[in-house]
Design a protein around this motif. Sequence first.
Motif: not given
Length: 350
Positions: A152, A205-206, A208-212
Amino acid sequence: MSLSRRVLLSAIALAAPAPAFAQWPFGLGRPRNRAPREGRADYAGPPLRQQLGDWQFDQIRTAVSTRLQPVIRDTIEERFLSGVLAMPGVEAATAALAEPGGAVWTQSWTRDGTPPPAQFPWDGLERAYVATAAAQMVETGALTLEAQIAPWALDRPNAAWITLEDLLAHTSGLPAADGPEPQAARFQPGAAMALSPANDEVLAQILTTVDDAPLADILTRRIAERRDLRETAFGAGDPVTVSASALDVVRFWRDLLGERMHGAQATRRRFYRLHPLAEGLTDYAGLGVRVRDLAAAEDAAADTWLYAGEADAAAIVAYSMTSRATVAIALKGEGDPDALARRLLDLVRA
């Protein structure tokens, strides 16, 4: 192999000491996935605080599991009002105090007599909420605390050796702020502890990326909606903002300590390694949680708080291990929420 030899070997295996991981943490009985050592360093900072024991967590869970019943407490109200009136810089205040039996008192106040807002900003508590969402993702297997952040944030120094747990514990060594030129790491991952907004940025950042989803939406779904905190709202910002009633903040903290936000393993892991925040060795930070040993600062104050808040912030939520009460204070203007929390908790003990 003869039967007698098999019996002998089995007896030796049973008598052998359990592997070290069986006692980590709190006898959970399964190995910890080891982060790669290359590029990391052993912790060399001030002494960590002694761990809280299983029996203490069991006691806390019992104390915060009682059903809350609103009550009127004139003595608490008088102490709250006298406390805020003694702080001339405070423009507005809100507070809630939950006693171990479940009685809960709450009040809001404004100096000019105008109606107080239904929700106050809780500056300094953001990390507690974000870490709670991260712990939930770890619990469901979407993330691991040992995962490196490189997928990430490859551009960050030592990204191949920094773990998610380093971000939560602020042991990553990431520079305090980004500049026009690449910034060098402050120390090797794991070697020390230093609060840095960069940890919060990469963590957001991590997640929001994982949970979209945006971070405010993640916190709404995973915390406010999960526990029916109808007077809690999260706003998009850097960092994310928290607005809530004092009663909702007390409920959040009781739910966290009562293992209702996530299970016992995740809750206790957040308190497993407690790094000192100052040379006085009175305040310690875990994974989005803090511990304050009041007895280390004042001989007469034999109490320990499990709390969330930042130094010089205008808000705090704390659980007292002496009175087993939970208090939440938020101020607008110049004031000391910690001192006001002490006044209310002292009344419960008395």
